[in-house]
Structures are given as C-alpha cells and as structure tokens.
Design an enzyme around this catalytic site. Structure first.
Site, PDB file in Angstrom:
ATOM      1  CG  HIS A 158     102.767  44.217  41.177  1.00  0.00           C
ATOM      2  ND1 HIS A 158     102.594  43.032  41.874  1.00  0.00           N
ATOM      3  CD2 HIS A 158     104.030  44.195  40.696  1.00  0.00           C
ATOM      4  CE1 HIS A 158     103.714  42.329  41.803  1.00  0.00           C
ATOM      5  NE2 HIS A 158     104.600  43.003  41.104  1.00  0.00           N
ATOM      6  CG  ASP A 217     100.797  40.740  39.916  1.00  0.00           C
ATOM      7  OD1 ASP A 217      99.976  41.397  40.584  1.00  0.00           O
ATOM      8  OD2 ASP A 217     101.673  40.035  40.416  1.00  0.00           O
TER       9      ASP A 217
HETATM   10  C1  GRF Z   1     102.015  47.127  49.207  1.00  0.00           C
HETATM   11  O1  GRF Z   1     103.359  47.354  48.866  1.00  0.00           O
HETATM   12  C2  GRF Z   1     101.225  46.709  48.004  1.00  0.00           C
HETATM   13  O2  GRF Z   1     101.625  47.313  46.821  1.00  0.00           O
HETATM   14  C3  GRF Z   1     101.560  45.259  47.956  1.00  0.00           C
HETATM   15  O3  GRF Z   1     101.557  44.832  49.293  1.00  0.00           O
HETATM   16  C4  GRF Z   1     101.904  45.941  50.123  1.00  0.00           C
HETATM   17  C5  GRF Z   1     100.821  46.079  51.143  1.00  0.00           C
HETATM   18  O4  GRF Z   1     101.157  46.979  52.158  1.00  0.00           O
HETATM   19  N1  GRF Z   1     100.734  44.545  47.045  1.00  0.00           N
HETATM   20  P1  GRF Z   1     100.020  47.490  53.153  1.00  0.00           P
HETATM   21  O5  GRF Z   1      99.284  46.248  53.672  1.00  0.00           O
HETATM   22  O6  GRF Z   1      99.087  48.384  52.390  1.00  0.00           O
HETATM   23  O7  GRF Z   1     100.720  48.187  54.246  1.00  0.00           O
END
Ligand code: GRF
Length: 191
Positions: free
Chosen positions: A104, A145
């Site tokens: 998260h 979460d």
């Molecule tokens: C990340 O910031 C993750 O923590 C959140 O969504 C974002 C996904 O980014 N849950 P990516 O798809 O890995 O580029």
C-alpha cells in the site's frame, strides 16, 4: 523453488521490478502475472519479460473458482498484489493463508480502505498536511488494506510537495524494498 503469481491492475512497474529482482533466483520464480483489465500495461511488460499472463474479469475474480484453478494448474505457492485494485475474495485467502502480500503506497492504518489507491492516496496525504508518507507491506485479509503489517518505510513530505512528488518518493521506496521483503516472507514459509 517457490512459484509466485503477481496480480496487477495497471502499469505494473512494481511487477516488472520484482520480476527483474528474481531473475536467475533458485528460490523464487515469478511464474504468472494476472490482470483484471485486458488494457493493463502490465500485460505488455509480462510479454517483454517472457512471463505468462492471464486476464480475468472482475466477476470471475470475485467468484474465485477460475482463479483458483489457474493458480492450482500452475502450482502457485505465493501471491503478490502489486497495484491490484480488486478486493481478494475469502475463498482465495483461505486457499493461500498467510501467503498473499500487498503493498500500500502510504503508512497504514492512515490513508487506506476502499477507494484509497493510486493518486487518491497521495492526494489525501497532501490534503491532510502529513509530514511523512511511505509504504506498507502487509499480508491480506478480507478487508481492504488490513492484515498483519510486515514492513514499513517512510519518506518526508515537504509543505511544497504535490501529490505527484509524493508518488515519486513512494515509488522509489517500493522499488527499493518490495522485492527484498517478498524474498524474506517467502523464506519464512517453510519454517
Ligand atoms: C503502486 O504505488 C502500489 O503501491 C499501488 O499502486 C501503484 C501501482 O504502480 N498499490 P505500478 O502498477 O506497480 O506501476
């Protein structure tokens, strides 16, 4: 060798970073990428990485049977949620107890729950006037979460930071820590 599936809904930069980290590992193989959106860029990344990918609909995901079959057929031992937006159904959690980890992009229990994903999270951090943000890596349960927190890392939030600035700092923390923490959790599975 533990076989890992990554679930992602969007860009998949974490999925790619994790896959690169475990390339050549004799302990962990990223065996599958599952997306719930046929347009998700993570599917392009999977292709380039040479990792099998599957797409399921939201309905199929909620029903869980098809997903369980896909995972079972491929002998998946562990699941990583990396930017995956759907709530994981109880059936799936029961089939993988303590074996589904999520990241998260904030310091839970702050700024979590339904609707708190992507830029919404960073906007909430800035709107709250928080002086720090970060990442939370946690096992999942049936609520958004929640579940046991394994690891948190923080970054400062300056008064001048925009949500975009915060997102960049948080992404840097994700890339730095998530693969290593996954490795640590998987290493404890057989103990
Ligand atoms: C990340 O910031 C993750 O923590 C959140 O969504 C974002 C996904 O980014 N849950 P990516 O798809 O890995 O580029």
């Amino acid at each position: 060798m533990k076989r890992v599936a990554i679930f992602a809904s969007g860009s998949g930069s974490n999925a790619e970073n994790i896959a690169n980290y475990f390339k050549g590992s004799d302990a962990v193989e990223i065996s599958l990428i599952l997306a719930n959106n046929p347009e998700a860029y993570v599917l392009e990344r999977a292709k380039k990485l040479g990792i099998e990918s599957v797409v399921v609909t939201g309905k199929e995901f909620r029903a869980a049977d098809k997903v369980l079959e896909i995972l079972k057929e491929r002998n998946i031992d562990f699941i990583v949620l990396a930017g995956f937006l759907l709530l994981v159904p109880a059936k799936l959690i029961e089939a993988y107890p303590g074996k589904i980890v999520n990241i998260h992009p904030a310091l839970l229990p702050k700024h979590g729950g339904k609707g708190m994903y992507g830029d919404h999270v960073h906007e909430a951090v800035v709107a709250a006037g928080d002086t720090e943000s970060g990442i939370t890596i946690h096992l999942i349960d049936e609520r958004y979460d929640c579940g046991t927190t394994f690891f948190q890392a923080t970054c400062p939030v300056l008064p001048t930071d925009t949500p975009h600035d915060v997102a960049e700092k948080v992404h840097a923390l994700e890339y730095e820590h998530f693969p290593r923490v996954i490795e640590e959790i998987i290493a404890t599975l057989d103990k």
